[in-house]
Scaffold this motif. Structure first.
Motif, PDB file in Angstrom:
ATOM      1  N   GLY A  18      56.439  -4.043  14.137  1.00 41.57           N
ATOM      2  CA  GLY A  18      55.120  -4.164  13.508  1.00 41.57           C
ATOM      3  C   GLY A  18      54.039  -4.486  14.518  1.00 41.57           C
ATOM      4  N   VAL A  19      54.361  -5.359  15.465  1.00 40.62           N
ATOM      5  CA  VAL A  19      53.427  -5.681  16.534  1.00 40.62           C
ATOM      6  C   VAL A  19      53.220  -4.465  17.433  1.00 40.62           C
ATOM      7  CG1 VAL A  19      53.078  -7.118  18.592  1.00 40.62           C
ATOM      8  CG2 VAL A  19      53.973  -8.144  16.491  1.00 40.62           C
ATOM      9  N   ALA A  20      54.297  -3.711  17.669  1.00 43.20           N
ATOM     10  CA  ALA A  20      54.196  -2.513  18.507  1.00 43.20           C
ATOM     11  C   ALA A  20      53.237  -1.493  17.907  1.00 43.20           C
ATOM     12  CB  ALA A  20      55.575  -1.886  18.702  1.00 43.20           C
ATOM     13  N   VAL A  21      53.245  -1.345  16.582  1.00 46.90           N
ATOM     14  CA  VAL A  21      52.316  -0.422  15.911  1.00 46.90           C
ATOM     15  C   VAL A  21      50.872  -0.849  16.168  1.00 46.90           C
ATOM     16  CG1 VAL A  21      51.483   0.407  13.675  1.00 46.90           C
ATOM     17  CG2 VAL A  21      53.934   0.272  14.112  1.00 46.90           C
ATOM     18  N   LEU A  22      50.618  -2.124  16.050  1.00 49.43           N
ATOM     19  CA  LEU A  22      49.271  -2.644  16.287  1.00 49.43           C
ATOM     20  C   LEU A  22      48.846  -2.408  17.732  1.00 49.43           C
ATOM     21  CD1 LEU A  22      49.609  -6.050  14.387  1.00 49.43           C
ATOM     22  CD2 LEU A  22      48.364  -4.031  13.600  1.00 49.43           C
ATOM     23  N   CYS A  23      49.783  -2.635  18.660  1.00 45.66           N
ATOM     24  CA  CYS A  23      49.462  -2.461  20.078  1.00 45.66           C
ATOM     25  C   CYS A  23      49.229  -0.993  20.426  1.00 45.66           C
ATOM     26  CB  CYS A  23      50.568  -3.056  20.950  1.00 45.66           C
ATOM     27  SG  CYS A  23      50.599  -4.866  20.951  1.00 45.66           S
ATOM     28  N   ARG A  24      49.960  -0.085  19.794  1.00 45.91           N
ATOM     29  CA  ARG A  24      49.734   1.345  20.044  1.00 45.91           C
ATOM     30  C   ARG A  24      48.346   1.761  19.566  1.00 45.91           C
ATOM     31  NH1 ARG A  24      55.240   1.959  18.643  1.00 45.91           N
ATOM     32  NH2 ARG A  24      54.731   2.494  16.501  1.00 45.91           N
ATOM     33  N   TYR A  25      47.953   1.259  18.406  1.00 44.27           N
ATOM     34  CA  TYR A  25      46.607   1.564  17.913  1.00 44.27           C
ATOM     35  C   TYR A  25      45.567   1.002  18.875  1.00 44.27           C
ATOM     36  CZ  TYR A  25      42.451   1.873  15.047  1.00 44.27           C
ATOM     37  OH  TYR A  25      41.176   2.173  14.606  1.00 44.27           O
ATOM     38  N   ALA A  26      45.779  -0.231  19.308  1.00 46.92           N
ATOM     39  CA  ALA A  26      44.838  -0.877  20.227  1.00 46.92           C
ATOM     40  C   ALA A  26      44.732  -0.101  21.528  1.00 46.92           C
ATOM     41  CB  ALA A  26      45.278  -2.314  20.499  1.00 46.92           C
ATOM     42  N   ALA A  27      45.880   0.348  22.070  1.00 46.33           N
ATOM     43  CA  ALA A  27      45.877   1.093  23.331  1.00 46.33           C
ATOM     44  C   ALA A  27      45.099   2.388  23.209  1.00 46.33           C
ATOM     45  CB  ALA A  27      47.313   1.379  23.772  1.00 46.33           C
ATOM     46  N   ALA A  28      45.208   3.043  22.045  1.00 41.86           N
ATOM     47  CA  ALA A  28      44.487   4.298  21.828  1.00 41.86           C
ATOM     48  C   ALA A  28      42.977   4.080  21.757  1.00 41.86           C
ATOM     49  CB  ALA A  28      44.970   4.960  20.543  1.00 41.86           C
ATOM     50  N   HIS A  29      42.574   2.821  21.619  1.00 42.03           N
ATOM     51  CA  HIS A  29      41.150   2.494  21.533  1.00 42.03           C
ATOM     52  C   HIS A  29      40.710   1.561  22.660  1.00 42.03           C
ATOM     53  CE1 HIS A  29      42.101   4.052  17.548  1.00 42.03           C
ATOM     54  NE2 HIS A  29      40.822   4.343  17.433  1.00 42.03           N
ATOM     55  N   GLY A  30      41.444   1.644  23.787  1.00 42.95           N
ATOM     56  CA  GLY A  30      41.004   0.966  25.002  1.00 42.95           C
ATOM     57  C   GLY A  30      41.396  -0.471  25.160  1.00 42.95           C
ATOM     58  N   LEU A  31      42.295  -0.970  24.309  1.00 47.80           N
ATOM     59  CA  LEU A  31      42.708  -2.371  24.399  1.00 47.80           C
ATOM     60  C   LEU A  31      44.146  -2.421  24.904  1.00 47.80           C
ATOM     61  CD1 LEU A  31      41.703  -5.270  23.731  1.00 47.80           C
ATOM     62  CD2 LEU A  31      42.775  -5.007  21.493  1.00 47.80           C
ATOM     63  N   ASP A  32      44.358  -2.911  26.121  1.00 47.81           N
ATOM     64  CA  ASP A  32      45.700  -2.864  26.693  1.00 47.81           C
ATOM     65  C   ASP A  32      46.622  -3.885  26.029  1.00 47.81           C
ATOM     66  OD1 ASP A  32      46.105  -5.406  28.498  1.00 47.81           O
ATOM     67  OD2 ASP A  32      44.071  -4.720  28.928  1.00 47.81           O
ATOM     68  N   ALA A  33      47.932  -3.661  26.197  1.00 50.30           N
ATOM     69  CA  ALA A  33      48.942  -4.434  25.479  1.00 50.30           C
ATOM     70  C   ALA A  33      48.891  -5.921  25.819  1.00 50.30           C
ATOM     71  CB  ALA A  33      50.324  -3.864  25.767  1.00 50.30           C
ATOM     72  N   ARG A  34      48.679  -6.257  27.097  1.00 48.17           N
ATOM     73  CA  ARG A  34      48.666  -7.679  27.471  1.00 48.17           C
ATOM     74  C   ARG A  34      47.520  -8.420  26.785  1.00 48.17           C
ATOM     75  NH1 ARG A  34      52.451  -9.195  30.659  1.00 48.17           N
ATOM     76  NH2 ARG A  34      53.503  -7.705  32.040  1.00 48.17           N
ATOM     77  N   ARG A  35      46.384  -7.765  26.716  1.00 49.48           N
ATOM     78  CA  ARG A  35      45.250  -8.382  26.026  1.00 49.48           C
ATOM     79  C   ARG A  35      45.545  -8.489  24.531  1.00 49.48           C
ATOM     80  NH1 ARG A  35      39.217  -5.859  26.593  1.00 49.48           N
ATOM     81  NH2 ARG A  35      38.050  -7.454  25.457  1.00 49.48           N
ATOM     82  N   CYS A  36      46.184  -7.461  24.007  1.00 51.19           N
ATOM     83  CA  CYS A  36      46.521  -7.430  22.594  1.00 51.19           C
ATOM     84  C   CYS A  36      47.500  -8.554  22.228  1.00 51.19           C
ATOM     85  CB  CYS A  36      47.141  -6.068  22.260  1.00 51.19           C
ATOM     86  SG  CYS A  36      47.188  -5.668  20.521  1.00 51.19           S
ATOM     87  N   LEU A  37      48.417  -8.866  23.133  1.00 50.64           N
ATOM     88  CA  LEU A  37      49.456  -9.864  22.885  1.00 50.64           C
ATOM     89  C   LEU A  37      49.063 -11.267  23.328  1.00 50.64           C
ATOM     90  CD1 LEU A  37      52.560  -7.799  24.068  1.00 50.64           C
ATOM     91  CD2 LEU A  37      51.916  -8.324  21.708  1.00 50.64           C
ATOM     92  N   SER A  38      47.852 -11.427  23.809  1.00 51.31           N
ATOM     93  CA  SER A  38      47.399 -12.721  24.318  1.00 51.31           C
ATOM     94  C   SER A  38      47.617 -13.831  23.287  1.00 51.31           C
ATOM     95  CB  SER A  38      45.911 -12.633  24.678  1.00 51.31           C
ATOM     96  OG  SER A  38      45.427 -13.889  25.089  1.00 51.31           O
ATOM     97  N   GLY A  39      48.268 -14.899  23.724  1.00 48.60           N
ATOM     98  CA  GLY A  39      48.479 -16.050  22.859  1.00 48.60           C
ATOM     99  C   GLY A  39      49.713 -15.978  21.984  1.00 48.60           C
ATOM    100  N   THR A  40      50.450 -14.863  22.041  1.00 45.59           N
ATOM    101  CA  THR A  40      51.635 -14.721  21.190  1.00 45.59           C
ATOM    102  C   THR A  40      52.910 -15.195  21.867  1.00 45.59           C
ATOM    103  OG1 THR A  40      52.138 -12.467  21.951  1.00 45.59           O
ATOM    104  CG2 THR A  40      50.617 -12.697  20.083  1.00 45.59           C
ATOM    105  N   GLY A  41      52.905 -15.263  23.207  1.00 47.72           N
ATOM    106  CA  GLY A  41      54.126 -15.571  23.930  1.00 47.72           C
ATOM    107  C   GLY A  41      55.015 -14.363  24.133  1.00 47.72           C
ATOM    108  N   LEU A  42      54.523 -13.178  23.745  1.00 45.98           N
ATOM    109  CA  LEU A  42      55.287 -11.942  23.887  1.00 45.98           C
ATOM    110  C   LEU A  42      54.795 -11.143  25.086  1.00 45.98           C
ATOM    111  CD1 LEU A  42      55.211 -10.853  20.130  1.00 45.98           C
ATOM    112  CD2 LEU A  42      57.165 -11.860  21.339  1.00 45.98           C
ATOM    113  N   ASP A  43      55.693 -10.358  25.674  1.00 40.27           N
ATOM    114  CA  ASP A  43      55.356  -9.469  26.785  1.00 40.27           C
ATOM    115  C   ASP A  43      55.394  -8.030  26.307  1.00 40.27           C
ATOM    116  OD1 ASP A  43      55.159 -11.569  28.636  1.00 40.27           O
ATOM    117  OD2 ASP A  43      57.346 -11.546  28.929  1.00 40.27           O
ATOM    118  N   PRO A  44      54.603  -7.138  26.917  1.00 44.25           N
ATOM    119  CA  PRO A  44      54.624  -5.724  26.526  1.00 44.25           C
ATOM    120  C   PRO A  44      56.012  -5.097  26.584  1.00 44.25           C
ATOM    121  CG  PRO A  44      52.720  -6.160  27.907  1.00 44.25           C
ATOM    122  CD  PRO A  44      53.558  -7.404  27.920  1.00 44.25           C
ATOM    123  N   GLU A  45      56.839  -5.530  27.556  1.00 45.14           N
ATOM    124  CA  GLU A  45      58.178  -4.969  27.706  1.00 45.14           C
ATOM    125  C   GLU A  45      59.046  -5.249  26.485  1.00 45.14           C
ATOM    126  OE1 GLU A  45      56.720  -7.037  29.897  1.00 45.14           O
ATOM    127  OE2 GLU A  45      56.089  -5.522  31.365  1.00 45.14           O
TER     128      GLU A  45
END
Length: 308
Positions: A18-45
């Motif tokens: 579910g988080v990956a879906v959000l990050c893919r949408y964000a990436a398609a609109h110029g928001l990279d995964a690390r910024r998207c995951l900020s504060g979650t404790g999760l890594d893009p990998e």
């Protein structure tokens, strides 16, 4: 006909998909995964790990970042969902006999979805109304979640049969409805498969039984322990991730009748069982490292304790 979701609220554990879906949408609109995951404790990998679980609070943190950075894009995000987005849960829905059976399957396993605005369906006259009530959602992301979840339901419903069921989304204030004609309920699904449904439901039951065994704080702690297991899952780190002190976490867990060490042992023993059941068995030292033990003897000592 009335279908109620099996989950009482949105706080259930989810897969990282579910988080990956959000990050893919964000990436398609110029928001990279690390910024998207900020504060979650999760890594893009970690987004590619199908077995990784996250707490509702972690997914909610990503939603807040998307809304802050991209605005009210809940509808657009919801439009990217399909049944296949949800893994075994989605496959069970697609393998159902009719549209009504698919909806019943979805309601039964709703806590394998990524929903926050949980759907409730009923027949009202000649129409089916799938209602989403957003009043219990955090106010700052209520509109985003309400529109995302309702649009996702509409997309999944329309994807079940050729030409769709004619579902229409209606949003009013803190509520959203997906509406279609009741005669669509009996339409057979082109991908229906009794064997496929049995297989998918068995997988779904295995996951929900494990998740429903622990609820509330204990469920969230288990998820956070799993994410930090390689580092030994130190209690201060897990407590900090929840925004609490160790003392507060210990007290809250005691209120639920469980201790932190007990939860760590549960996670380790279940992961050890899964890893040792694989055809290619890991060396004991590697297995110990994955489970957060400093040495193979430490793991073997713990395993002997679990087996007693």
């Amino acid at each position: 006909m009335r279908l109620e979701p099996a989950a009482a609220d949105w706080t259930f554990t989810r897969t990282v998909a579910g988080v990956a879906v959000l990050c893919r949408y964000a990436a398609a609109h110029g928001l990279d995964a690390r910024r998207c995951l900020s504060g979650t404790g999760l890594d893009p990998e970690q987004l590619a790990d199908p077995d990784r679980e996250v707490t509702a609070a972690q997914e909610l943190r990503v939603v807040r970042t998307l809304r802050r950075e991209l605005g009210e894009v809940g509808l657009a995000v919801g439009a990217t969902y399909s049944a296949s987005t949800f893994g075994a849960f989605g496959y069970a829905v697609q393998s159902s006999r009719t549209v009504l059976d698919a909806m019943a399957t979805a309601a039964h396993f709703i806590d394998l979805s990524f929903a926050f605005a949980l759907p409730r369906a009923e027949v009202a006259g000649e129409r089916v109304v799938v209602e989403h009530d957003g009043t219990g959602l955090p106010r700052d992301v209520r509109r985003f979640l309400l529109e995302r979840d309702a649009e996702a339901v509409r997309r999944v419903l329309d994807g079940l049969v050729p030409g769709g069921v004619g579902a229409v989304l209606e949003v009013s204030g803190d509520r959203a409805s997906v509406v279609f004609e009741a005669d669509q309920l009996d339409r057979p699904l082109p991908d229906r498969s009794a064997e496929g449904l049995r297989t998918a439901e068995a997988v779904c039951r295995d996951v929900v039984d494990r998740r429903r065994a622990r609820t509330g704080l204990a469920a969230d702690v288990r998820v956070l322990v799993t994410q930090r297991l390689r580092d030994g899952a130190p209690m201060p780190d897990v407590a900090a991730a929840l925004g609490w002190t160790e003392r507060t976490q210990r007290r809250r867990l005691a209120q639920e009748g469980v201790g932190y060490r007990e939860l760590v042992d549960e996670v380790r023993s279940s992961m050890a069982a899964a890893l040792t059941a694989r055809r290619a068995t890991l060396p004991v030292a590697d297995l110990a490292a994955r489970l957060g033990y400093a040495s193979a003897p430490a793991y073997l000592h713990a395993r002997a304790r679990w087996d007693r």
